[in-house]
Design an enzyme around this catalytic site. Sequence first.
Site, PDB file in Angstrom:
ATOM      1  N   LYS A 133       0.817  -1.222   0.000  1.00  0.00           N
ATOM      2  CA  LYS A 133       0.000   0.000   0.000  1.00  0.00           C
ATOM      3  C   LYS A 133       0.847   1.268   0.000  1.00  0.00           C
ATOM      4  O   LYS A 133       0.636   2.165  -0.816  1.00  0.00           O
ATOM      5  CB  LYS A 133      -0.934   0.023   1.221  1.00  0.00           C
ATOM      6  CG  LYS A 133      -1.961  -1.084   1.270  1.00  0.00           C
ATOM      7  CD  LYS A 133      -2.890  -0.937   2.458  1.00  0.00           C
ATOM      8  CE  LYS A 133      -2.214  -1.113   3.799  1.00  0.00           C
ATOM      9  NZ  LYS A 133      -1.702  -2.492   4.007  1.00  0.00           N
ATOM     10  N   ASN A 156      -3.241   6.238   5.898  1.00  0.00           N
ATOM     11  CA  ASN A 156      -2.529   5.299   6.747  1.00  0.00           C
ATOM     12  C   ASN A 156      -1.017   5.416   6.592  1.00  0.00           C
ATOM     13  O   ASN A 156      -0.266   4.785   7.324  1.00  0.00           O
ATOM     14  CB  ASN A 156      -2.982   3.867   6.396  1.00  0.00           C
ATOM     15  CG  ASN A 156      -2.571   2.843   7.425  1.00  0.00           C
ATOM     16  OD1 ASN A 156      -2.786   3.035   8.611  1.00  0.00           O
ATOM     17  ND2 ASN A 156      -1.978   1.765   6.971  1.00  0.00           N
ATOM     18  N   HIS A 203      -4.434  -9.685  10.054  1.00  0.00           N
ATOM     19  CA  HIS A 203      -5.323  -8.996  10.997  1.00  0.00           C
ATOM     20  C   HIS A 203      -6.621  -9.768  11.242  1.00  0.00           C
ATOM     21  O   HIS A 203      -7.657  -9.170  11.521  1.00  0.00           O
ATOM     22  CB  HIS A 203      -5.658  -7.583  10.491  1.00  0.00           C
ATOM     23  CG  HIS A 203      -4.468  -6.739  10.168  1.00  0.00           C
ATOM     24  ND1 HIS A 203      -3.476  -6.490  11.079  1.00  0.00           N
ATOM     25  CD2 HIS A 203      -4.101  -6.112   9.026  1.00  0.00           C
ATOM     26  CE1 HIS A 203      -2.540  -5.721  10.511  1.00  0.00           C
ATOM     27  NE2 HIS A 203      -2.887  -5.493   9.281  1.00  0.00           N
TER      28      HIS A 203
END
Length: 478
Positions: A133, A156, A203
Amino acid sequence: MGSGKVTTGSAPFDFQGKHVTVAGLGVSGVPAAKALHARGALVTVVNDGDDDRAREQAAGLEALGITVRLGDGATLPEGTELIVTAPGWKPDKPLFLAAAEAGVPVWGDVELAWRLRGPDAAPWLAVTGTNGKTTTVQMLAAILKAAGLRTAAVGNIGVSLLDAVLGEEEYDVLAVELSSYQLHWAPSLRAHSAAVLNLAPDHLDWHGSMEAYAADKGRIYEGNKVACVYNVADKATEDLVREADVEEGCRAVGFTLGTPGPSQLGVVEGILVDRAFVENRQKNAQELAEVSDVRPPAPHNIANALAAAALARAFGVPATAVRDGLRSFRPDAHRIEHVADIDGVTYVDDSKATNTHAAAASLAAYDSIVWIAGGLAKGATFDELVATAAGRLRAVVLIGADRALIREALARHAPEVPVVDLDRTDTGAMLQAVTEARRLAVAGDTVLLAPACASMDMFTNYNQRGDAFAAAVRELRA
């Protein structure tokens, strides 16, 4: 892909006099509390922790007239009409269960930023995925800047979206990195165009299941206007596009390391080419850049570049800007970073490879590897990773608390590969690991730190782990 225009659900929200609870201090909570207070909301901040840093942040907010409750993040303050949460707070926390029972909506910092955008705000080009990302968003920002556009890499990536949206600087377009946590709490986000780079288990303790994790990633496509960019090699990303409700005319655009079909970007004889944003894409293609313009030109990084190029092209950026932006881009530290060449052996730091998906991409970039791996597994299994990489491994040096899991996978799938198991978890283990790797390597090999694990058993974070590796390599060279 759904047809027809969707509603955004993000009508202007009047905060004046509203009782808003901000869950969590830190990078997102403090600016959220200040922004809400400035708009007339009656703000209460709740925070699980009560340490020195939290007390310092609380004092600054209380000086503005904001109520702060430290050491109690579980109880819903009386009269709460809206919760704005830090992205990392898990959905099953008692605070959110109480909010659901009371019918109180929960927003994340991304949702708040989206709601506070002005009517002429810069559109968002958004990126998510299990890995890649940050690099992709930075590449995208470099390409947009090369086109002469006012932009920034935000979200982020470390630059608060609230700061970008509410600051004085004006932008033409924003390159936005979004995590699955942030997307979970952003129901009305509607990007200009968006990409899901890849999907792999990660996650799952937060999301509860792979299905829930994928669904939160897929939220990034909702309401896209021009392009939903997906990974041809990762069918799950294309499935998310198919399930999304988008604006009429929005297109699915794939990226591939192979020869692209119509409505795809790909690679032909060392050239990145576009068959999506050209006239008569059935027959025509536009050269964008050379593979050598991508640094480093590892396969997963070329995929990142193609995804960034697709989003930039969706925004109307010319091909020359893609080339110039990729040439100017330099990746952050600890991302498949060349450290040194010693006696014909290359030393590469990919400490950022903190899960098996990232490590697999890193291992695929080299032909003969002495692999330094291990750390905190976070529930991961290593059989698929080892089985895929076995033919590239000359030797393996294992460090960290959960190294036995990798050692057992090696015994099953690469029993002929020599393994050095370092039974120590102190930070000095890295110098011994690099020393052992140098002993095992021959000219033409790559000594690769791609741990496939988190770092917190031995180091503060992956940055410190990568720094320790680089320092050890420099010591050996000296």
